[in-house]
Design a protein around this motif. Structure first.
Motif, PDB file in Angstrom:
ATOM      1  N   GLY A  56       0.816  -1.206   0.000  1.00 38.48           N
ATOM      2  CA  GLY A  56       0.000   0.000   0.000  1.00 38.48           C
ATOM      3  C   GLY A  56       0.851   1.257   0.000  1.00 38.48           C
ATOM      4  O   GLY A  56       1.808   1.382  -0.765  1.00 38.48           O
ATOM      5  N   ASP A  57       0.525   2.183   0.892  1.00 41.60           N
ATOM      6  CA  ASP A  57       1.260   3.452   0.950  1.00 41.60           C
ATOM      7  C   ASP A  57       2.613   3.321   1.646  1.00 41.60           C
ATOM      8  O   ASP A  57       3.436   4.237   1.575  1.00 41.60           O
ATOM      9  CB  ASP A  57       0.431   4.503   1.686  1.00 41.60           C
ATOM     10  CG  ASP A  57      -0.809   4.918   0.905  1.00 41.60           C
ATOM     11  OD1 ASP A  57      -0.774   4.834  -0.339  1.00 41.60           O
ATOM     12  OD2 ASP A  57      -1.814   5.303   1.545  1.00 41.60           O
ATOM     13  N   ALA A  58       2.842   2.194   2.332  1.00 40.19           N
ATOM     14  CA  ALA A  58       4.087   2.014   3.093  1.00 40.19           C
ATOM     15  C   ALA A  58       5.217   1.502   2.197  1.00 40.19           C
ATOM     16  O   ALA A  58       5.860   0.501   2.487  1.00 40.19           O
ATOM     17  CB  ALA A  58       3.851   1.068   4.261  1.00 40.19           C
ATOM     18  N   SER A  59       5.441   2.199   1.102  1.00 44.26           N
ATOM     19  CA  SER A  59       6.476   1.783   0.145  1.00 44.26           C
ATOM     20  C   SER A  59       7.859   2.186   0.643  1.00 44.26           C
ATOM     21  O   SER A  59       8.081   3.317   1.055  1.00 44.26           O
ATOM     22  CB  SER A  59       6.205   2.407  -1.222  1.00 44.26           C
ATOM     23  OG  SER A  59       6.019   3.806  -1.102  1.00 44.26           O
ATOM     24  N   TYR A  60       8.770   1.239   0.566  1.00 45.65           N
ATOM     25  CA  TYR A  60      10.111   1.424   1.124  1.00 45.65           C
ATOM     26  C   TYR A  60      11.127   0.863   0.130  1.00 45.65           C
ATOM     27  O   TYR A  60      11.113  -0.316  -0.184  1.00 45.65           O
ATOM     28  CB  TYR A  60      10.163   0.763   2.505  1.00 45.65           C
ATOM     29  CG  TYR A  60      11.460   0.151   2.952  1.00 45.65           C
ATOM     30  CD1 TYR A  60      12.682   0.789   2.744  1.00 45.65           C
ATOM     31  CD2 TYR A  60      11.470  -1.067   3.641  1.00 45.65           C
ATOM     32  CE1 TYR A  60      13.864   0.219   3.165  1.00 45.65           C
ATOM     33  CE2 TYR A  60      12.639  -1.638   4.081  1.00 45.65           C
ATOM     34  CZ  TYR A  60      13.842  -0.995   3.835  1.00 45.65           C
ATOM     35  OH  TYR A  60      15.007  -1.571   4.256  1.00 45.65           O
ATOM     36  N   LEU A  61      11.995   1.752  -0.376  1.00 50.07           N
ATOM     37  CA  LEU A  61      13.000   1.377  -1.361  1.00 50.07           C
ATOM     38  C   LEU A  61      14.382   1.344  -0.715  1.00 50.07           C
ATOM     39  O   LEU A  61      14.781   2.289  -0.033  1.00 50.07           O
ATOM     40  CB  LEU A  61      13.023   2.369  -2.531  1.00 50.07           C
ATOM     41  CG  LEU A  61      11.727   2.565  -3.311  1.00 50.07           C
ATOM     42  CD1 LEU A  61      11.956   3.470  -4.508  1.00 50.07           C
ATOM     43  CD2 LEU A  61      11.154   1.234  -3.764  1.00 50.07           C
ATOM     44  N   ASP A  62      15.109   0.259  -0.954  1.00 46.32           N
ATOM     45  CA  ASP A  62      16.495   0.160  -0.514  1.00 46.32           C
ATOM     46  C   ASP A  62      17.429   0.536  -1.654  1.00 46.32           C
ATOM     47  O   ASP A  62      17.302   0.034  -2.772  1.00 46.32           O
ATOM     48  CB  ASP A  62      16.814  -1.275  -0.063  1.00 46.32           C
ATOM     49  CG  ASP A  62      16.718  -1.438   1.434  1.00 46.32           C
ATOM     50  OD1 ASP A  62      16.824  -0.424   2.158  1.00 46.32           O
ATOM     51  OD2 ASP A  62      16.539  -2.567   1.906  1.00 46.32           O
ATOM     52  N   GLY A  87       5.943   7.560  -8.701  1.00 49.07           N
ATOM     53  CA  GLY A  87       5.925   8.609  -7.700  1.00 49.07           C
ATOM     54  C   GLY A  87       6.882   8.357  -6.545  1.00 49.07           C
ATOM     55  O   GLY A  87       7.531   7.312  -6.445  1.00 49.07           O
ATOM     56  N   ALA A  88       6.970   9.338  -5.660  1.00 53.02           N
ATOM     57  CA  ALA A  88       7.882   9.267  -4.524  1.00 53.02           C
ATOM     58  C   ALA A  88       7.402   8.248  -3.507  1.00 53.02           C
ATOM     59  O   ALA A  88       6.222   8.232  -3.148  1.00 53.02           O
ATOM     60  CB  ALA A  88       8.010  10.645  -3.874  1.00 53.02           C
ATOM     61  N   PRO A  89       8.286   7.376  -3.021  1.00 54.59           N
ATOM     62  CA  PRO A  89       7.892   6.390  -2.010  1.00 54.59           C
ATOM     63  C   PRO A  89       7.855   7.003  -0.611  1.00 54.59           C
ATOM     64  O   PRO A  89       8.322   8.124  -0.397  1.00 54.59           O
ATOM     65  CB  PRO A  89       9.005   5.339  -2.111  1.00 54.59           C
ATOM     66  CG  PRO A  89      10.210   6.147  -2.505  1.00 54.59           C
ATOM     67  CD  PRO A  89       9.693   7.227  -3.419  1.00 54.59           C
TER      68      PRO A  89
END
Length: 319
Positions: A56-62, A87-89
């Motif tokens: 969902g909205d809790a997108s997290y990119l490493d 879009g921006a995570p």
């Protein structure tokens, strides 16, 4: 030349069958990994929508556990591709041994993401082994660029210092104290430690380490669980004197119950991200990447196979 219409000898046919079965099993393994919590081992932009469906909205990119973004431009190209398309995570977490180099390559993109609402976290590895056989190409100056990274991210609470890995014969408590003093002066309050992976886990690493640690194939019997617990206890004490809390990765999480003051680490720390961003967007169920792992579901924009173009650390398993 052997034609496909020719009948194979029984022994050859059996060997071919075994080889085929091994390939099939390996392909099935890769297919499972590709469906795993963290999208497998290969960056593919087309995987990102499925990841978003899960989190969902809790997108997290490493950016990234697979190589160092200070050295590999393609990492930033991948991050740009994801953010331009979707879009921006919520979170971008930077992983590097060279904060100055990472900002030189990716600073403008990170600034745009921050303006778009992304929260920036970072894990910066500094071991004090630069210029040695262990880390021939890491920055000579410890914590170079970290002050600028802190300023960009929004404060020292956005940065964790990693003293990783702890290597038998190479570790020095005195050197750790000096590095801890430097980290404390920057305002960093969290330090994550990890011990080098035991023999048998990563074949390519075993091959490299055997040249530097002659007793490595025998698992370095003098550097056993008792040594790791004693070492961790010394580091907890030294860090605590400077106001740093010490955390340990999943591979050595069993030490948490043995060493007072040692905390379990989560490389993708949902609670930390929520505190930094000021909002908890929920956490998708995930099994983590290994036993004892407390990571939130993440999407990695990096790529493996870059060892020769990176810092060429002798202990690196991601090459």
């Amino acid at each position: 030349m052997l034609l496909f219409s020719q009948k194979l000898p029984p022994s050859f046919a059996h060997a071919q069958s075994l080889c085929y079965n091994q390939v099939v099993r390996f392909c099935r393994y890769l297919a499972v990994e590709a469906k795993a919590d963290n999208m497998g081992f290969v960056f593919r932009l087309e995987d990102y929508p499925r990841y978003l469906d899960r989190v969902g909205d809790a997108s997290y990119l490493d950016v990234t556990r697979r190589t160092d973004p200070a050295r590999i431009t393609r990492v930033w190209d991948n991050l740009r591709a994801v953010t331009e398309a979707y879009g921006a995570p919520w979170i971008v977490q930077l992983w590097t041994k060279d904060a100055a180099g990472a900002l030189a390559r990716g600073g403008p993109l990170l600034r745009r993401l921050l303006q778009g609402g992304t929260t920036l976290a970072a894990q910066v590895t500094v071991t004090g082994l630069s210029g040695t056989i262990w880390e021939p190409l890491t920055p000579a100056e410890p914590f170079a660029g970290v002050a600028d990274l802190i300023a960009l991210a929004g404060g020292p609470d956005h940065v964790k210092w990693r003293y990783d890995p702890i290597i038998p014969t190479a570790h020095s408590l005195a050197r750790f104290r000096l590095l801890a003093e430097h980290a404390a002066k920057l305002g960093i309050a969290r330090c994550v430690i990890n011990f080098v992976a035991a023999p048998g886990r990563y074949k390519r690493v075993d091959t490299r380490l055997a040249s530097a640690l002659p007793r490595w194939p025998e698992a370095m019997p003098d550097y056993d669980e008792a040594w790791r617990a004693e070492t961790a206890a010394q580091l907890v004490e030294a860090a605590g004197e400077l106001g740093l809390t010490l955390f340990v990765c999943a591979e050595s999480v069993g030490l948490v119950g043995q060493v007072p003051g040692l905390q379990p680490a989560a490389c993708g720390d949902h609670e930390w991200f929520a505190a930094l961003s000021g909002q908890d967007l929920g956490r998708a169920p995930t099994s983590g990447s290994r036993s004892g792992c407390g990571c939130a579901a993440y999407f990695d924009v990096g790529l493996y196979g870059q060892w020769r173009r990176c810092h060429r650390c002798l202990y690196c398993y991601a090459g």
